[in-house]
Design a protein around this motif. Sequence first.
Motif, PDB file in Angstrom:
ATOM      1  N   THR A 120       1.085  -1.238   0.032  1.00  0.00           N
ATOM      2  CA  THR A 120      -0.163   0.055  -0.033  1.00  0.00           C
ATOM      3  C   THR A 120       0.947   1.221   0.158  1.00  0.00           C
ATOM      4  O   THR A 120       1.976   1.436   0.628  1.00  0.00           O
ATOM      5  CB  THR A 120      -1.049   0.001   1.047  1.00  0.00           C
ATOM      6  OG1 THR A 120      -1.555  -1.220   1.371  1.00  0.00           O
ATOM      7  CG2 THR A 120      -1.866   1.114   1.294  1.00  0.00           C
ATOM      8  N   VAL A 121       0.578   2.090  -0.906  1.00  0.00           N
ATOM      9  CA  VAL A 121       1.344   3.389  -1.191  1.00  0.00           C
ATOM     10  C   VAL A 121       0.740   4.437  -0.648  1.00  0.00           C
ATOM     11  O   VAL A 121      -0.711   4.720  -0.728  1.00  0.00           O
ATOM     12  CB  VAL A 121       2.037   3.467  -2.580  1.00  0.00           C
ATOM     13  CG1 VAL A 121       3.058   2.285  -2.748  1.00  0.00           C
ATOM     14  CG2 VAL A 121       0.849   3.534  -3.525  1.00  0.00           C
ATOM     15  N   ALA A 122       1.156   5.538  -0.490  1.00  0.00           N
ATOM     16  CA  ALA A 122       0.605   6.833  -0.135  1.00  0.00           C
ATOM     17  C   ALA A 122       0.019   7.614  -1.348  1.00  0.00           C
ATOM     18  O   ALA A 122      -1.063   8.169  -1.294  1.00  0.00           O
ATOM     19  CB  ALA A 122       1.464   7.785   0.833  1.00  0.00           C
ATOM     20  N   ASP A 123       0.882   7.774  -2.446  1.00  0.00           N
ATOM     21  CA  ASP A 123       0.376   8.578  -3.489  1.00  0.00           C
ATOM     22  C   ASP A 123      -0.021   7.651  -4.861  1.00  0.00           C
ATOM     23  O   ASP A 123       0.626   6.818  -5.259  1.00  0.00           O
ATOM     24  CB  ASP A 123       1.761   9.315  -3.780  1.00  0.00           C
ATOM     25  CG  ASP A 123       1.778  10.186  -4.897  1.00  0.00           C
ATOM     26  OD1 ASP A 123       0.699  10.136  -5.606  1.00  0.00           O
ATOM     27  OD2 ASP A 123       2.696  10.951  -5.221  1.00  0.00           O
ATOM     28  N   PRO A 124      -1.399   8.045  -5.208  1.00  0.00           N
ATOM     29  CA  PRO A 124      -1.871   7.099  -6.266  1.00  0.00           C
ATOM     30  C   PRO A 124      -0.977   7.320  -7.638  1.00  0.00           C
ATOM     31  O   PRO A 124      -1.093   6.615  -8.283  1.00  0.00           O
ATOM     32  CB  PRO A 124      -3.105   7.851  -6.450  1.00  0.00           C
ATOM     33  CG  PRO A 124      -3.264   9.015  -5.694  1.00  0.00           C
ATOM     34  CD  PRO A 124      -2.074   9.089  -4.488  1.00  0.00           C
ATOM     35  N   THR A 125      -0.290   8.464  -7.713  1.00  0.00           N
ATOM     36  CA  THR A 125       0.751   8.585  -8.987  1.00  0.00           C
ATOM     37  C   THR A 125       1.994   7.587  -8.744  1.00  0.00           C
ATOM     38  O   THR A 125       2.594   7.298  -9.903  1.00  0.00           O
ATOM     39  CB  THR A 125       1.023  10.016  -9.151  1.00  0.00           C
ATOM     40  OG1 THR A 125       2.081  10.269  -7.978  1.00  0.00           O
ATOM     41  CG2 THR A 125      -0.061  11.071  -9.225  1.00  0.00           C
ATOM     42  N   GLN A 126       2.111   6.863  -7.939  1.00  0.00           N
ATOM     43  CA  GLN A 126       3.353   6.222  -7.789  1.00  0.00           C
ATOM     44  C   GLN A 126       3.105   4.636  -7.657  1.00  0.00           C
ATOM     45  O   GLN A 126       3.967   3.791  -7.611  1.00  0.00           O
ATOM     46  CB  GLN A 126       4.191   6.376  -6.352  1.00  0.00           C
ATOM     47  CG  GLN A 126       4.673   7.854  -6.301  1.00  0.00           C
ATOM     48  CD  GLN A 126       5.433   8.039  -4.998  1.00  0.00           C
ATOM     49  OE1 GLN A 126       5.092   7.606  -3.933  1.00  0.00           O
ATOM     50  NE2 GLN A 126       6.617   8.778  -5.305  1.00  0.00           N
ATOM     51  N   VAL A 127       1.682   4.298  -7.945  1.00  0.00           N
ATOM     52  CA  VAL A 127       1.554   3.053  -8.254  1.00  0.00           C
ATOM     53  C   VAL A 127       2.172   2.145  -8.978  1.00  0.00           C
ATOM     54  O   VAL A 127       2.888   0.985  -8.685  1.00  0.00           O
ATOM     55  CB  VAL A 127      -0.096   2.797  -8.240  1.00  0.00           C
ATOM     56  CG1 VAL A 127      -0.441   1.348  -8.523  1.00  0.00           C
ATOM     57  CG2 VAL A 127      -0.787   3.133  -7.054  1.00  0.00           C
ATOM     58  N   THR A 157      -0.227  -3.749  -5.813  1.00  0.00           N
ATOM     59  CA  THR A 157      -0.027  -2.282  -4.983  1.00  0.00           C
ATOM     60  C   THR A 157      -1.495  -1.684  -5.098  1.00  0.00           C
ATOM     61  O   THR A 157      -2.024  -1.615  -6.020  1.00  0.00           O
ATOM     62  CB  THR A 157       0.993  -1.566  -6.016  1.00  0.00           C
ATOM     63  OG1 THR A 157       2.150  -2.315  -5.999  1.00  0.00           O
ATOM     64  CG2 THR A 157       1.155  -0.290  -5.363  1.00  0.00           C
ATOM     65  N   SER A 158      -1.712  -1.156  -4.065  1.00  0.00           N
ATOM     66  CA  SER A 158      -3.046  -0.282  -3.938  1.00  0.00           C
ATOM     67  C   SER A 158      -2.414   1.075  -3.179  1.00  0.00           C
ATOM     68  O   SER A 158      -1.452   1.252  -2.756  1.00  0.00           O
ATOM     69  CB  SER A 158      -3.927  -1.020  -3.064  1.00  0.00           C
ATOM     70  OG  SER A 158      -3.466  -1.503  -1.743  1.00  0.00           O
ATOM     71  N   VAL A 159      -3.529   1.804  -2.945  1.00  0.00           N
ATOM     72  CA  VAL A 159      -3.247   3.203  -2.631  1.00  0.00           C
ATOM     73  C   VAL A 159      -4.001   3.377  -1.192  1.00  0.00           C
ATOM     74  O   VAL A 159      -5.301   2.920  -1.177  1.00  0.00           O
ATOM     75  CB  VAL A 159      -3.964   4.299  -3.421  1.00  0.00           C
ATOM     76  CG1 VAL A 159      -3.752   5.665  -3.015  1.00  0.00           C
ATOM     77  CG2 VAL A 159      -3.186   4.092  -4.926  1.00  0.00           C
ATOM     78  N   SER A 161      -6.203   4.779   1.855  1.00  0.00           N
ATOM     79  CA  SER A 161      -7.140   5.837   1.834  1.00  0.00           C
ATOM     80  C   SER A 161      -6.473   7.185   2.656  1.00  0.00           C
ATOM     81  O   SER A 161      -5.380   7.123   3.195  1.00  0.00           O
ATOM     82  CB  SER A 161      -8.236   5.414   2.966  1.00  0.00           C
ATOM     83  OG  SER A 161      -7.871   5.285   4.016  1.00  0.00           O
TER      84      SER A 161
END
Length: 168
Positions: A120-127, A157-159, A161
């Motif tokens: 899980t990543v914080a930034d949706p542009t980095q998936v 990989t997900s983003v 919330s």
Amino acid sequence: MAGVLNGVHNYEVQVVWDGNRGTGTSSYRAYGREHTVSAAGKPDIAASADRTFHGNADRWNPEEFLLTALSECHMLSYLHAAVRAGVTVVAYTDAASGTMVQTGDGGGHFTEARLRPQVTVADPTQVELAQSLHAEAARECFIAASVNFPVLHDAHTSVASFDAVHPE
């Protein structure tokens, strides 16, 4: 205990068999497979053989240790790659599995391990970048480089919330 000198890393553990049921290895069923794994300054680990091989199912076995080492190594390599790439990982889990086959001579070997990292990543542009880092982590994992069977990766990989990334 671990030490490093000129790029060479050395590790030490102690394994003590505590499965003598009174007659030692007088027969195949006479002894327990229980043992204790220890290293200086760390909690002991209760271990045994796999239940299939007359071990204690309540204890860790060598096959689980091998799979755990592969999973941990990939995770640690991945987190390091994420930092270098500027990707903020906020959660990581893995549901690893392995396949071992027995051979007719009484031995056996792993034929593959499959890691299933859920990142899980914080930034949706980095998936996409985060997903691509698994290949780098696979190349850098010392344990995977030390085995003679494929270590496969089914990564997702997900983003996170907004609330998970920005707690009150």
